[in-house]
Design a protein around this motif. Structure first.
Motif, PDB file in Angstrom:
ATOM      1  N   PRO A   3      46.742  30.061  32.450  1.00 23.30           N
ATOM      2  CA  PRO A   3      46.127  31.383  32.349  1.00 23.30           C
ATOM      3  C   PRO A   3      47.174  32.480  32.378  1.00 23.30           C
ATOM      4  O   PRO A   3      48.079  32.461  33.210  1.00 23.30           O
ATOM      5  N   TRP A   5      41.283  36.170  35.698  1.00 17.37           N
ATOM      6  CA  TRP A   5      40.894  34.850  35.196  1.00 17.37           C
ATOM      7  C   TRP A   5      41.174  33.812  36.259  1.00 17.37           C
ATOM      8  O   TRP A   5      42.307  33.725  36.727  1.00 17.37           O
ATOM      9  N   PRO A   6      40.199  33.070  36.721  1.00 14.87           N
ATOM     10  CA  PRO A   6      38.821  33.025  36.214  1.00 14.87           C
ATOM     11  C   PRO A   6      37.943  34.177  36.670  1.00 14.87           C
ATOM     12  O   PRO A   6      36.811  34.290  36.245  1.00 14.87           O
ATOM     13  N   ALA A  52      33.727  30.439  37.464  1.00 10.38           N
ATOM     14  CA  ALA A  52      34.434  30.000  36.262  1.00 10.38           C
ATOM     15  C   ALA A  52      33.446  29.611  35.175  1.00 10.38           C
ATOM     16  O   ALA A  52      32.373  29.064  35.455  1.00 10.38           O
ATOM     17  N   ARG A  82      33.378  24.624  35.094  1.00  9.97           N
ATOM     18  CA  ARG A  82      33.670  24.100  36.421  1.00  9.97           C
ATOM     19  C   ARG A  82      34.515  22.841  36.292  1.00  9.97           C
ATOM     20  O   ARG A  82      34.150  21.900  35.586  1.00  9.97           O
ATOM     21  N   TYR A 111      33.053  27.464  41.005  1.00 11.18           N
ATOM     22  CA  TYR A 111      34.275  27.192  40.247  1.00 11.18           C
ATOM     23  C   TYR A 111      34.526  25.708  40.031  1.00 11.18           C
ATOM     24  O   TYR A 111      35.000  25.290  38.978  1.00 11.18           O
ATOM     25  N   CYS A 169      38.784  31.599  43.510  1.00  7.67           N
ATOM     26  CA  CYS A 169      39.306  31.828  42.161  1.00  7.67           C
ATOM     27  C   CYS A 169      40.807  31.588  42.125  1.00  7.67           C
ATOM     28  O   CYS A 169      41.335  31.100  41.114  1.00  7.67           O
ATOM     29  N   TYR A 199      41.347  27.759  41.867  1.00  9.85           N
ATOM     30  CA  TYR A 199      41.054  27.294  40.501  1.00  9.85           C
ATOM     31  C   TYR A 199      42.192  27.685  39.567  1.00  9.85           C
ATOM     32  O   TYR A 199      42.640  26.880  38.723  1.00  9.85           O
ATOM     33  N   TRP A 200      42.689  28.915  39.686  1.00 17.05           N
ATOM     34  CA  TRP A 200      43.812  29.418  38.887  1.00 17.05           C
ATOM     35  C   TRP A 200      45.045  28.557  39.108  1.00 17.05           C
ATOM     36  O   TRP A 200      45.744  28.178  38.167  1.00 17.05           O
ATOM     37  N   SER A 220      44.782  25.134  37.665  1.00 17.03           N
ATOM     38  CA  SER A 220      44.804  25.218  36.207  1.00 17.03           C
ATOM     39  C   SER A 220      46.199  25.499  35.657  1.00 17.03           C
ATOM     40  O   SER A 220      46.379  25.629  34.454  1.00 17.03           O
TER      41      SER A 220
END
Length: 312
Positions: A3, A10-11, A16, A19, A73, A303, A306-307, A310
């Motif tokens: 990202p 983002w997300p 998100a 997921r 998420y 978030c 998750y970021w 990712s």
């Protein structure tokens, strides 16, 4: 996909679009009574006071609060916590079912569930108001053992990230359980995220009891003033002072954790992402006047996790 934007972009703070990943939240699960007092400032109280305000009882605790937000998420979310054995136990289990979280609760037979009370007084000068949090002494989470955690090894190994917090450090028993959870996670290739709470942990424990947990973590969430005090430094007053804290982290904490430091007027408005020798990003979190404070930190952490997973 890597990202290109901050986690708050983002997300983002509202979940998100896709997921992914599995998160296991290890911490507290309890019943909490919450109220915001529109006509009371704690500093002004000189006698008993009756205040009518919206009040509610919710299933809460560090593990449940994070799982509730993370469910927006992550493909799979679980809660690992020790709970009591009373009429609140099915209520806690029911809330986990409602939010879609896997139940890895361990029941302490014959013990009551933890109960907390969170009161926030009338804001003054545009701030969020003062929070008074009263937590039952010796809640079940303090009795989570290393053997309990070893029994949940498969759940830890199946997760992409194990999220734990500093309340587990407040008891030698749960501190040993946290050590065991980190060991199991490391052996299984599960990342460990650690939330440096309570925010006055520096007044409750010596740094020597806290720094090993930070060193074992792959990611650490912390309010910059809390972290600075823990390391014997003055609380930073702005972004520049927070950046001056970074070399201290490199000296004092072994390893290469990703530091996600919150700072600003209420220690929540801005964040900085840093990993040994490399400032990754500074960004506004989205918190400002008018945004509900309760739960915002867990939304932000969800978030950010998750970021991070990712590739952020």
């Amino acid at each position: 996909m890597v990202p290109p934007r901050s986690p708050a972009e983002w997300p983002g703070l509202d979940g998100a679009a896709e997921r992914r990943f599995a998160l296991l939240a290890a911490g507290d699960a309890c019943i909490e009574v919450r109220a915001a007092l529109p006509d009371v400032r704690f500093a002004d109280l000189r006698a008993d006071r009756l205040s009518y305000a919206p009040a509610r009882a919710v299933v809460a605790g560090t593990a449940v609060n994070l799982a509730r937000c993370a469910a927006g998420y992550f493909r799979r979310v679980g809660v690992l916590a020790k709970v009591g054995d009373d009429g609140y136990t099915p209520v806690i289990r029911g809330e986990l079912r409602r939010i879609g979280a896997d139940d890895h609760l361990l029941v302490d037979a014959g013990a009551p569930n933890g109960v907390s009370v969170m009161l926030r007084d009338r804001p003054h000068g545009g701030g969020p108001g003062v929070r008074l949090l009263v937590v039952q002494d010796e809640p079940p989470g303090r009795r989570l053992t290393a053997a309990d955690v070893a029994g949940a090894a498969s759940a830890i190994g199946d997760a992409d990230v194990l999220a734990a917090d500093g309340y587990s450090l407040l008891s030698p028993v749960s501190r040993a359980a946290l050590d065991e959870a980190a060991r199991i996670a490391g052996a299984a290739g599960t990342r460990v995220a650690f939330d440096l709470v309570p925010h006055d942990i520096d007044a409750r424990l010596p740094a020597s009891a806290v720094l090993p947990a930070l060193a074992r973590a792959d990611a650490v969430f912390a309010e910059a003033p809390t972290l600075a005090r823990l390391l014997g430094r003055p609380a930073p007053s702005g972004a520049r002072a927070v950046r001056e804290l970074l070399p201290v982290l490199d000296r004092e904490v072994p390893g290469r954790p990703l530091w996600l430091l919150r700072f600003g007027p209420t220690s929540l408005e801005h964040a900085l992402a840093y990993q040994r020798g490399r400032l990754l990003m500074e960004y506004p979190t989205g918190y400002r006047d008018g945004v509900e404070r309760a739960g915002f930190g867990d939304r932000l952490a969800s978030c950010e996790l998750y970021w991070w997973l990712s590739g952020g």
